[in-house]
Scaffold this motif. Structure first.
Motif, PDB file in Angstrom:
ATOM      1  N   ALA A 152       2.321  12.698   9.019  1.00 46.77           N
ATOM      2  CA  ALA A 152       1.008  12.993   9.582  1.00 46.77           C
ATOM      3  C   ALA A 152      -0.028  11.928   9.247  1.00 46.77           C
ATOM      4  O   ALA A 152      -1.182  12.046   9.646  1.00 46.77           O
ATOM      5  N   GLY A 153       0.353  10.896   8.509  1.00 48.30           N
ATOM      6  CA  GLY A 153      -0.577   9.831   8.164  1.00 48.30           C
ATOM      7  C   GLY A 153       0.177   8.589   7.751  1.00 48.30           C
ATOM      8  O   GLY A 153       1.410   8.570   7.684  1.00 48.30           O
ATOM      9  N   ASN A 154      -0.564   7.516   7.468  1.00 49.73           N
ATOM     10  CA  ASN A 154       0.066   6.277   7.016  1.00 49.73           C
ATOM     11  C   ASN A 154       0.561   6.428   5.586  1.00 49.73           C
ATOM     12  O   ASN A 154      -0.038   7.141   4.774  1.00 49.73           O
ATOM     13  N   TYR A 155       1.625   5.721   5.267  1.00 53.80           N
ATOM     14  CA  TYR A 155       2.175   5.775   3.921  1.00 53.80           C
ATOM     15  C   TYR A 155       3.056   4.553   3.709  1.00 53.80           C
ATOM     16  O   TYR A 155       3.421   3.838   4.651  1.00 53.80           O
ATOM     17  N   ALA A 156       3.419   4.306   2.472  1.00 50.14           N
ATOM     18  CA  ALA A 156       4.428   3.302   2.127  1.00 50.14           C
ATOM     19  C   ALA A 156       5.293   3.897   1.033  1.00 50.14           C
ATOM     20  O   ALA A 156       4.784   4.524   0.099  1.00 50.14           O
ATOM     21  N   GLY A 157       6.600   3.724   1.154  1.00 45.73           N
ATOM     22  CA  GLY A 157       7.505   4.304   0.169  1.00 45.73           C
ATOM     23  C   GLY A 157       8.593   3.333  -0.241  1.00 45.73           C
ATOM     24  O   GLY A 157       8.998   2.464   0.534  1.00 45.73           O
ATOM     25  N   VAL A 158       9.064   3.477  -1.469  1.00 48.76           N
ATOM     26  CA  VAL A 158      10.203   2.708  -1.972  1.00 48.76           C
ATOM     27  C   VAL A 158      11.151   3.683  -2.654  1.00 48.76           C
ATOM     28  O   VAL A 158      10.737   4.437  -3.544  1.00 48.76           O
ATOM     29  N   GLN A 199       3.319  -6.052   1.375  1.00 50.61           N
ATOM     30  CA  GLN A 199       2.150  -5.642   0.600  1.00 50.61           C
ATOM     31  C   GLN A 199       2.121  -4.126   0.405  1.00 50.61           C
ATOM     32  O   GLN A 199       1.802  -3.632  -0.685  1.00 50.61           O
ATOM     33  N   SER A 200       2.472  -3.384   1.451  1.00 53.57           N
ATOM     34  CA  SER A 200       2.446  -1.922   1.333  1.00 53.57           C
ATOM     35  C   SER A 200       3.523  -1.429   0.369  1.00 53.57           C
ATOM     36  O   SER A 200       3.295  -0.486  -0.400  1.00 53.57           O
ATOM     37  N   TYR A 201       4.699  -2.065   0.369  1.00 51.73           N
ATOM     38  CA  TYR A 201       5.751  -1.665  -0.564  1.00 51.73           C
ATOM     39  C   TYR A 201       5.346  -1.995  -2.005  1.00 51.73           C
ATOM     40  O   TYR A 201       5.659  -1.238  -2.935  1.00 51.73           O
ATOM     41  N   TYR A 202       4.673  -3.125  -2.178  1.00 56.36           N
ATOM     42  CA  TYR A 202       4.182  -3.465  -3.520  1.00 56.36           C
ATOM     43  C   TYR A 202       3.217  -2.388  -4.016  1.00 56.36           C
ATOM     44  O   TYR A 202       3.287  -1.952  -5.171  1.00 56.36           O
ATOM     45  N   ARG A 203       2.321  -1.954  -3.154  1.00 52.15           N
ATOM     46  CA  ARG A 203       1.350  -0.927  -3.542  1.00 52.15           C
ATOM     47  C   ARG A 203       2.051   0.390  -3.878  1.00 52.15           C
ATOM     48  O   ARG A 203       1.607   1.128  -4.759  1.00 52.15           O
ATOM     49  N   ALA A 204       3.135   0.691  -3.169  1.00 50.70           N
ATOM     50  CA  ALA A 204       3.882   1.912  -3.487  1.00 50.70           C
ATOM     51  C   ALA A 204       4.460   1.834  -4.897  1.00 50.70           C
ATOM     52  O   ALA A 204       4.411   2.809  -5.660  1.00 50.70           O
ATOM     53  N   LEU A 205       5.008   0.671  -5.253  1.00 53.79           N
ATOM     54  CA  LEU A 205       5.563   0.498  -6.592  1.00 53.79           C
ATOM     55  C   LEU A 205       4.471   0.518  -7.661  1.00 53.79           C
ATOM     56  O   LEU A 205       4.650   1.075  -8.748  1.00 53.79           O
ATOM     57  N   GLU A 206       3.336  -0.083  -7.350  1.00 53.17           N
ATOM     58  CA  GLU A 206       2.269  -0.242  -8.337  1.00 53.17           C
ATOM     59  C   GLU A 206       1.406   1.007  -8.473  1.00 53.17           C
ATOM     60  O   GLU A 206       1.029   1.398  -9.588  1.00 53.17           O
ATOM     61  N   PHE A 207       1.081   1.646  -7.357  1.00 50.27           N
ATOM     62  CA  PHE A 207       0.117   2.749  -7.385  1.00 50.27           C
ATOM     63  C   PHE A 207       0.687   4.080  -6.882  1.00 50.27           C
ATOM     64  O   PHE A 207       0.007   5.105  -6.962  1.00 50.27           O
ATOM     65  N   GLY A 208       1.892   4.061  -6.347  1.00 50.16           N
ATOM     66  CA  GLY A 208       2.432   5.262  -5.723  1.00 50.16           C
ATOM     67  C   GLY A 208       2.803   6.354  -6.708  1.00 50.16           C
ATOM     68  O   GLY A 208       3.055   6.110  -7.891  1.00 50.16           O
ATOM     69  N   LYS A 209       2.847   7.571  -6.197  1.00 45.83           N
ATOM     70  CA  LYS A 209       3.294   8.711  -6.988  1.00 45.83           C
ATOM     71  C   LYS A 209       4.813   8.685  -7.064  1.00 45.83           C
ATOM     72  O   LYS A 209       5.491   8.308  -6.114  1.00 45.83           O
ATOM     73  N   LYS A 210       5.352   9.112  -8.187  1.00 47.28           N
ATOM     74  CA  LYS A 210       6.778   8.986  -8.452  1.00 47.28           C
ATOM     75  C   LYS A 210       7.465  10.348  -8.339  1.00 47.28           C
ATOM     76  O   LYS A 210       7.033  11.325  -8.940  1.00 47.28           O
ATOM     77  N   TYR A 211       8.533  10.397  -7.542  1.00 46.70           N
ATOM     78  CA  TYR A 211       9.302  11.627  -7.363  1.00 46.70           C
ATOM     79  C   TYR A 211      10.770  11.345  -7.690  1.00 46.70           C
ATOM     80  O   TYR A 211      11.277  10.267  -7.400  1.00 46.70           O
ATOM     81  N   GLN A 212      11.452  12.346  -8.260  1.00 48.69           N
ATOM     82  CA  GLN A 212      12.877  12.206  -8.530  1.00 48.69           C
ATOM     83  C   GLN A 212      13.665  13.273  -7.786  1.00 48.69           C
ATOM     84  O   GLN A 212      13.114  14.267  -7.317  1.00 48.69           O
ATOM     85  N   LEU A 213      14.955  13.042  -7.663  1.00 50.96           N
ATOM     86  CA  LEU A 213      15.806  13.930  -6.876  1.00 50.96           C
ATOM     87  C   LEU A 213      15.783  15.355  -7.422  1.00 50.96           C
ATOM     88  O   LEU A 213      15.602  15.567  -8.625  1.00 50.96           O
ATOM     89  N   TYR A 267       9.008   6.269  -4.761  1.00 51.68           N
ATOM     90  CA  TYR A 267       7.614   5.906  -5.001  1.00 51.68           C
ATOM     91  C   TYR A 267       6.859   6.030  -3.675  1.00 51.68           C
ATOM     92  O   TYR A 267       7.231   5.384  -2.694  1.00 51.68           O
ATOM     93  N   LEU A 268       5.805   6.821  -3.656  1.00 51.06           N
ATOM     94  CA  LEU A 268       5.086   7.075  -2.404  1.00 51.06           C
ATOM     95  C   LEU A 268       3.597   6.815  -2.574  1.00 51.06           C
ATOM     96  O   LEU A 268       2.948   7.371  -3.460  1.00 51.06           O
ATOM     97  N   GLU A 269       3.064   5.959  -1.711  1.00 55.37           N
ATOM     98  CA  GLU A 269       1.638   5.650  -1.676  1.00 55.37           C
ATOM     99  C   GLU A 269       1.078   6.097  -0.332  1.00 55.37           C
ATOM    100  O   GLU A 269       1.537   5.642   0.723  1.00 55.37           O
ATOM    101  N   THR A 270       0.116   7.013  -0.348  1.00 54.64           N
ATOM    102  CA  THR A 270      -0.469   7.514   0.898  1.00 54.64           C
ATOM    103  C   THR A 270      -1.872   6.973   1.141  1.00 54.64           C
ATOM    104  O   THR A 270      -2.418   7.167   2.222  1.00 54.64           O
ATOM    105  N   GLU A 271      -2.449   6.303   0.149  1.00 54.78           N
ATOM    106  CA  GLU A 271      -3.779   5.716   0.330  1.00 54.78           C
ATOM    107  C   GLU A 271      -3.610   4.298   0.872  1.00 54.78           C
ATOM    108  O   GLU A 271      -3.912   3.316   0.208  1.00 54.78           O
ATOM    109  N   THR A 272      -3.110   4.192   2.074  1.00 53.58           N
ATOM    110  CA  THR A 272      -2.845   2.887   2.672  1.00 53.58           C
ATOM    111  C   THR A 272      -3.297   2.883   4.119  1.00 53.58           C
ATOM    112  O   THR A 272      -3.274   3.918   4.792  1.00 53.58           O
ATOM    113  N   LEU A 273      -3.720   1.722   4.599  1.00 53.46           N
ATOM    114  CA  LEU A 273      -4.184   1.589   5.976  1.00 53.46           C
ATOM    115  C   LEU A 273      -3.072   1.160   6.915  1.00 53.46           C
ATOM    116  O   LEU A 273      -3.251   1.114   8.122  1.00 53.46           O
TER     117      LEU A 273
END
Length: 636
Positions: free
Chosen positions: A358-364, A297-311, A329-335
């Motif tokens: 320093a906090g919870n996150y999910a990344g892909v 679920q957290s990885y799905y949220r990263a893909l759907e709502f996460g901020k996108k960074y490139q190399l 893809y990084l989502e930091t608004e996660t529990l």
């Protein structure tokens, strides 16, 4: 049609301990789902239409198996071969096969794919290196033209045999070029007839020793379009039950990104999963002890709502990798969660990794283009990690002469690339949480430093980080500058007949020569007292857990057998900490004896490799950072 035996006096005996199958031991069902679907998404018919994979499980009459009388004869021949009389593994395999063949019906799991090219080359014969031969009659061979393919070493297809008590697999593939052809394998052991020995693998072939035109089993499913069917015959009951209960979890663990991006649709035991109902499917997953559902679920949220960074741009000049080839893809608004899922172009999971933050996150992290090709080249046989030692640039995939660093060895290029990818992820996490990267350490480099933040209990229930198969709640890892290195303090004690410990000497390293005034006076001892040194012992695996009642548990894996041990807890943090934060320490439910304010001990034996849990009751509302030092009591 018949099953080959290839009896020859030049053959050697081969048993049932098939390394290609055993490679997936302990995760047979997960590996089956992963490897079969991987083979399907590697051969899409086109890039615009999703690959469809249908998974079905059913019982079929044993008499419908191709040449069933010959199958029984092969099993009997193995059982009667003198060479295997004392071989437990072969005996086990033969017993399971006989039990399966004695039943009226046999359990089959069928994987069928659609919108794929199928496995080409059946008409060219098994001596030609083709996708059909690689699938049905070759080991350690992979014939995949696509650079985005997930597989590359030709071993994964053997994983499916691990869930079959017959070690039997039937293949059917239809292509535009060849039409429909079938084959099969039984992979148990060799058998002897006179002075001749059979092959270990028996192949289902036609009279010309080649693939058979059309179908080889009538089980109410007939292929009418291009694609491949793989039937696993004689599926073990326990594995069948596991597939029913956790198959969807395994599917989404491994192919979340493929489904999310619309590359894959799966019809799993009557349930269709596609990008439109993906999130609801995740919500409907069963809860499990490994928190798989929460991570998916957290990885799905990263893909759907996460901020996108490139190399960074430097990847082009340093490694020949276009910055657009790597996306994070990084989502930091996660529990929940503190992991990054790594995938390549096909969308299949390679692995996930915990990065301290320093906090919870999910990344892909997604690798495409040239980065996808390079990483595919350095994958291990199970496609679950990237190894610099496997990278082979003999085809000049990367022109080292065009790079800033003129790499002379392939593994050095690969090692540098992997380290830069890791640093890229870390830098993004530090930016996201506004942390100075110089003060960070990885979760797998924690050693024996842990920090418990003061927090309310509701937050504490939801803020979870996973590390080494334990849950660590609200743990903040920090680096501390210590005046005295951990474990450098020397402690000597005496133990009397009643097990009571008394400090003999306690001293810290001095910056100046010590005098007699500096030395603590040695207590008077009796002839029955034994003197021990409390010497620090390195601990490599340890965890800290915070509890809702404000207490915490310190857990470590015993690095050696010890008859007497102690734990020293030193408060650390910003400023001077004057209050001893620990009220009491308990081991196995019993209060540990106190040597000093921060040193606790027990005389119980502990064995190497055992997890030892120390429960700490803390001073109320006392945020505490503790440096834990394991000490062994040794005579002399």
């Amino acid at each position: 049609m018949n099953w080959t035996t290839n009896l020859s006096s030049e053959n050697a005996h081969e048993g049932s301990a098939n390394g290609d199958v055993e490679l997936f031991a302990g995760k047979e069902v997960n590996a089956t789902v992963r490897e079969v679907i991987q083979n399907s998404i590697d051969v899409p018919n086109d890039s615009k239409t999703p690959v469809i994979v249908e998974v079905d499980m059913y019982e079929e009459s044993i008499d419908k198996l191709p040449r069933i009388s010959q199958v029984k004869e092969i099993v009997d021949n193995i059982a009667n071969t003198e060479f295997w009389k004392n071989d437990q593994e072969v005996s086990k395999r033969v017993d399971l096969a006989k039990q399966t063949l004695d039943k009226d019906t046999v359990k089959i799991v069928r994987f069928s794919d659609f919108n794929t090219t199928g496995a080409k080359g059946a008409k060219q014969g098994h001596q030609a290196r083709t996708p059909f031969t690689a699938l049905t009659r070759a080991n350690y061979v992979s014939d995949k033209a696509s650079s985005s393919a997930s597989g590359s070493r030709g071993i994964g297809k053997n994983s499916v045999k691990g869930i079959s008590d017959l070690r039997m697999v039937l293949f059917t593939s239809q292509t535009k070029e060849d039409g429909k052809y079938s084959s099969g394998q039984i992979d148990l052991a060799t058998f002897a007839k006179g002075d001749k020995i059979s092959n270990r693998i028996n192949y289902l072939v036609g009279d010309d020793n080649e693939a058979i035109a059309g179908e080889v089993i009538d089980d109410k499913f007939t292929r009418n379009e291009n694609g491949t069917d793989l039937r696993i015959v004689g599926v073990n009951e326990d594995y069948g039950q596991e597939l029913c209960e956790f198959g969807l979890v395994y599917l989404l663990e491994n192919f979340l990104t493929s489904i999310y991006e619309g590359r894959l649709v799966v019809k799993f035991l009557g349930t269709t999963i596609d990008k439109n109902n993906l999130y609801q499917t995740i919500l409907d997953l069963p809860e499990d002890t490994n928190d798989s559902k929460k991570y998916i679920q957290s990885y799905y949220r990263a893909l759907e709502f996460g901020k996108k960074y490139q190399l960074p741009e430097a990847f082009l000049t340093n490694y020949g990798i276009n910055p657009a080839d790597g996306t994070f893809y990084l989502e930091t608004e996660t529990l929940f969660g503190s992991k990054v899922l790594f995938t390549r172009e096909s969308g299949m999971k390679i692995y996930d990794k915990n990065f301290n933050a320093a906090g919870n996150y999910a990344g892909v992290f997604r690798a495409t283009g040239m980065l996808n090709k390079v990483l595919r080249n350095m994958e291990d046989a199970t496609h679950t990690k990237w190894q610099d030692s496997l990278f082979d640039n003999r085809g000049n995939m990367i022109n080292y002469h065009e790079l800033n660093t003129k790499f002379r060895q392939d593994n050095r290029y690969a090692s540098s690339l992997l380290e830069s990818l890791r640093k890229f992820i870390k830098d993004i996490l530090n930016q996201a949480f506004d942390v100075d990267g110089n003060d960070e350490i990885e979760a797998d480099e924690i050693a024996n430093l842990f920090y418990l933040e003061e927090t309310n209990h509701e937050e504490n229930k939801q803020g979870v980080v996973e590390s080494s198969n334990h849950k660590i709640s609200k743990i903040k890892i920090v680096k501390q500058k210590q005046k005295v290195p951990a474990g450098s303090r020397k402690i000597e004690v005496t133990v009397d007949d009643n097990g009571e410990i008394t400090p003999t000497r306690t001293r810290k390293p001095q910056n100046k020569p010590s005098t007699s005034k500096d030395k603590p006076q040695k207590p008077r001892t009796t002839k029955n007292d034994t003197t021990y040194s409390m010497k620090p012992v390195d601990v490599t695996n340890e965890w800290a857990l915070s509890n809702d009642d404000g207490s915490m548990d310190y857990i470590f894996e015993a690095p050696k057998n010890m008859a007497k041990f102690g734990i020293e807890f030193n408060p650390v943090g910003e400023g001077e900490i004057k209050v001893n934060p620990i009220k009491k320490a308990l081991y196995n439910g019993k209060e540990m004896k106190v040597l000093e304010d921060n040193v606790f001990y027990t005389l119980d034996n502990i064995k190497k490799g055992k997890n030892i849990s120390i429960h700490l009751e803390l001073v109320d509302s006392q945020p505490v950072g503790l440096n834990a030092i394991l000490r062994e009591l040794r005579k002399g």
